[in-house]
Design a protein around this motif. Structure first.
Motif, mmCIF file in Angstrom:
data_model
loop_
_atom_site.group_PDB
_atom_site.id
_atom_site.type_symbol
_atom_site.label_atom_id
_atom_site.label_comp_id
_atom_site.label_asym_id
_atom_site.label_seq_id
_atom_site.Cartn_x
_atom_site.Cartn_y
_atom_site.Cartn_z
ATOM 1 N N ALA A 128 0.863 -1.302 0.119
ATOM 2 C CA ALA A 128 0.326 -0.565 0.328
ATOM 3 C C ALA A 128 1.089 1.014 0.068
ATOM 4 O O ALA A 128 0.059 2.586 -0.812
ATOM 5 N N HIS A 129 2.211 0.933 0.112
ATOM 6 C CA HIS A 129 2.819 2.912 0.614
ATOM 7 C C HIS A 129 3.921 2.585 -0.038
ATOM 8 O O HIS A 129 4.961 3.460 -0.452
ATOM 9 N N TRP A 130 4.105 0.942 -0.684
ATOM 10 C CA TRP A 130 5.558 1.333 -1.657
ATOM 11 C C TRP A 130 5.669 0.483 -2.806
ATOM 12 O O TRP A 130 5.826 1.375 -3.344
ATOM 13 N N LEU A 131 5.394 -0.623 -2.836
ATOM 14 C CA LEU A 131 5.486 -0.969 -4.122
ATOM 15 C C LEU A 131 4.318 -1.229 -4.889
ATOM 16 O O LEU A 131 3.932 -1.615 -5.627
ATOM 17 N N SER B 237 -0.519 5.854 -3.586
ATOM 18 C CA SER B 237 -0.168 5.206 -2.187
ATOM 19 C C SER B 237 -1.641 5.008 -0.726
ATOM 20 O O SER B 237 -2.366 6.354 -1.443
ATOM 21 N N ALA B 238 -1.910 4.322 -0.102
ATOM 22 C CA ALA B 238 -3.102 4.318 0.491
ATOM 23 C C ALA B 238 -3.197 5.038 1.560
ATOM 24 O O ALA B 238 -1.403 5.587 1.622
ATOM 25 N N PRO B 239 -4.134 5.924 2.122
ATOM 26 C CA PRO B 239 -3.865 6.657 3.140
ATOM 27 C C PRO B 239 -3.821 5.743 4.063
ATOM 28 O O PRO B 239 -3.818 5.270 4.739
ATOM 29 N N TRP B 240 -2.717 6.613 5.137
ATOM 30 C CA TRP B 240 -2.513 6.180 6.374
ATOM 31 C C TRP B 240 -3.859 5.630 7.991
ATOM 32 O O TRP B 240 -3.681 5.421 8.745
ATOM 33 N N GLU C 277 -4.934 3.137 7.571
ATOM 34 C CA GLU C 277 -4.059 1.688 7.942
ATOM 35 C C GLU C 277 -4.488 1.328 9.712
ATOM 36 O O GLU C 277 -4.511 0.266 10.437
ATOM 37 N N LEU C 278 -5.468 2.622 9.922
ATOM 38 C CA LEU C 278 -6.077 2.719 11.608
ATOM 39 C C LEU C 278 -6.720 1.586 11.412
ATOM 40 O O LEU C 278 -7.557 0.986 12.557
ATOM 41 N N VAL C 279 -7.994 1.887 10.736
ATOM 42 C CA VAL C 279 -8.812 1.072 10.301
ATOM 43 C C VAL C 279 -8.562 -0.446 10.347
ATOM 44 O O VAL C 279 -9.263 -1.685 11.554
ATOM 45 N N ILE C 280 -7.517 -0.763 9.525
ATOM 46 C CA ILE C 280 -7.657 -2.163 9.512
ATOM 47 C C ILE C 280 -6.893 -2.489 10.909
ATOM 48 O O ILE C 280 -6.826 -4.026 10.913
ATOM 49 N N ALA C 281 -6.324 -1.244 11.648
ATOM 50 C CA ALA C 281 -5.365 -1.832 12.331
ATOM 51 C C ALA C 281 -6.738 -2.623 14.094
ATOM 52 O O ALA C 281 -6.369 -3.219 14.480
ATOM 53 N N ALA C 282 -7.354 -2.007 13.900
ATOM 54 C CA ALA C 282 -8.366 -1.752 14.539
ATOM 55 C C ALA C 282 -9.134 -2.704 14.217
ATOM 56 O O ALA C 282 -9.656 -3.902 15.560
ATOM 57 N N TRP C 283 -9.549 -3.656 13.344
ATOM 58 C CA TRP C 283 -9.755 -4.742 12.731
ATOM 59 C C TRP C 283 -9.223 -6.238 13.123
ATOM 60 O O TRP C 283 -9.661 -6.874 13.487
ATOM 61 N N VAL C 284 -7.696 -5.662 12.447
ATOM 62 C CA VAL C 284 -7.040 -6.542 13.000
ATOM 63 C C VAL C 284 -7.068 -7.158 15.066
ATOM 64 O O VAL C 284 -6.414 -8.306 15.448
ATOM 65 N N ALA C 285 -6.450 -6.236 15.978
ATOM 66 C CA ALA C 285 -7.220 -6.028 16.811
ATOM 67 C C ALA C 285 -8.405 -6.372 17.545
ATOM 68 O O ALA C 285 -8.148 -7.226 18.493
ATOM 69 N N ALA C 286 -9.718 -6.462 16.647
ATOM 70 C CA ALA C 286 -10.841 -7.365 17.104
ATOM 71 C C ALA C 286 -10.547 -8.463 17.024
ATOM 72 O O ALA C 286 -11.483 -9.256 17.552
ATOM 73 N N ILE C 287 -9.677 -8.895 16.058
ATOM 74 C CA ILE C 287 -10.085 -10.221 15.640
ATOM 75 C C ILE C 287 -9.153 -11.212 17.073
ATOM 76 O O ILE C 287 -9.554 -11.831 17.170
#
Length: 416
Positions: free
Chosen positions: A145-148, A159-162, A165-175
């Motif tokens: 998302a930020h280099w390749l 590039s994907a907005p940072w 990443e916070l939303v993805i991090a929240a989903w990962v934390a919930a899982i």
């Protein structure tokens, strides 16, 4: 046709359980089916959901093509191995999802595949592999998302907005939180199941001990009476046939009563949930013990009246007196015994005396009979003192509380 019963055979077992080739033989020797039903349902959800995601993200992500669907199918197929190879499934689903996202395909249910692989590894106790797979996917997503993204499809991607990443991090934390909570609950259920199994084994051991004690007391007493009367009958068969007939009558009565009590004990094994057909003996049958002892040539004097006792205590008191009188018949040279009953202060006291002397080396109380009496008394919170008296006789003194401990009283009460 069913050849054994001559009727049309029903549908084959694989009609309900899947064909035989879905099964495999595990290390413990049990058949464990592949989780093909749940995997098939997940595959349908992932493929249909990815089609909706592709329409929603048209123009932003690459459209689904055969390679994208192949990656989704590979990730779903790996879930078939999640019970056998959770580490392979965790890393395999993460790798398939990383290639899928790196190729620019739309976000969507592909993360569901990774979540199931993570759950499977964590539930199998492979926490390192589960966390490693999630971190691998997250690190790969950050690189893409930020280099390749410059060299990967779709062309012209930015590039994907940072914030994403916070939303993805929240989903990962919930899982991760849900998975860890599931793991903890599963371990707790396993401990509770093991504790229940241990408690069941302990209850079974207590029940076996109770039945062994009952059979010992019943058979030892009755066989002692039969042995004495058989000796009398043989000695008087020619000189006094009438007395020999009386001895044989006593043997018949004692054996019949023993068979009845043994049948009552064994009924608790055949139908443990049903009430017994006859009540368990208690001190109200003390006169029968005295009569049986008299038929064996022992004169028994009873002092005191039998008190009203709880069921478990009443049975234990009866068996203790029965075993003590049996020991007098078998091991004492005295033909007189005294039974004294006292109660008060929340306990009942049983004292059985004979005047000796002992006729055998084991008269001092090293046999199973005294051990069984001590176990009965200890189960109710009572005590047994047994040993020779200074004047050459022998004494058994039992002190039983009128209120037994709840757990032990329940074990004894099941004998009734």
């Amino acid at each position: 046709m069913d050849r054994q019963h001559g009727r049309p055979a029903g549908p084959p077992t694989w009609w309900r359980q899947g064909p035989p080739w879905w099964n495999r033989w595990d290390e413990a020797g049990d058949t464990r089916r592949w989780p093909w039903r749940s995997t098939l349902a997940v595959t349908v959800v992932v493929l249909v959901g990815s089609n909706f995601a592709a329409h929603a993200q048209a123009g932003e992500r690459a459209p689904l093509d055969p390679f994208a669907r192949a990656l989704l199918l590979v990730g779903c197929a790996l879930l078939l191995l999640r019970r056998r190879h959770p580490v392979l499934v965790a890393y395999g689903t993460a790798l398939a999802a990383m290639v899928y996202l790196g190729a620019g395909y739309p976000y969507g249910p592909v993360f569901f595949i990774v979540a199931l692989g993570f759950f499977s590894a964590l539930a199998a106790g492979r926490r390192t592999a589960a966390w490693g797979a999630v971190l691998l996917l997250w690190a790969g997503h950050l690189l893409v998302a930020h280099w390749l993204y410059r060299w990967l499809p779709p062309s012209g991607d930015t590039s994907a907005p940072w914030g994403q990443e916070l939303v993805i991090a929240a989903w990962v934390a919930a899982i991760v939180a849900v998975a860890e909570l599931t793991r903890v609950r599963r371990e707790q259920w396993d401990r509770e199941r093991a504790e229940r199994a241990q408690a069941a084994r302990r209850r079974a051991d207590q029940e076996r001990l109770r039945i062994a004690q009952e059979l010992h007391d019943v058979l030892a007493h009755s066989i002692s009476v039969i042995n004495v009367q058989a000796g009398v009958g043989l000695a008087l068969l020619d000189s006094d046939p009438e007395q020999a007939r009386t001895a044989l009558t006593t043997i018949k009565s004692a054996s019949k009563e023993a068979l009845g009590e043994v049948r009552q004990v064994l009924d608790t094994l055949r139908t443990p949930g049903d009430a017994p057909r006859a009540p368990a003996p208690g001190l109200d049958r003390l006169s029968e013990l005295v009569e049986q002892a008299s038929s064996a040539g022992l004169t028994v004097t009873v002092e005191g009246r039998p008190p009203r006792l709880p069921p478990g205590t009443d049975l234990a008191a009866f068996r203790i007196v029965q075993e003590a009188l049996t020991n007098v018949v078998r091991h004492s040279g005295s033909r007189n015994a005294r039974v004294r009953l006292e109660h008060g202060g929340g306990a009942v006291r049983l004292r059985i005396d004979d005047d000796g002397p002992a006729t055998g080396a084991d008269a001092g109380g090293s046999g199973n009979g005294l051990a069984g009496m001590r176990e009965r008394a200890a189960a109710l919170g009572g005590t047994i003192e047994a040993g020779p008296r200074a004047d050459g006789g022998f004494r058994v003194l039992a002190v039983l509380p009128l209120t037994a401990e709840p757990g032990e009283a329940e074990v004894e009460g099941r004998a009734r």
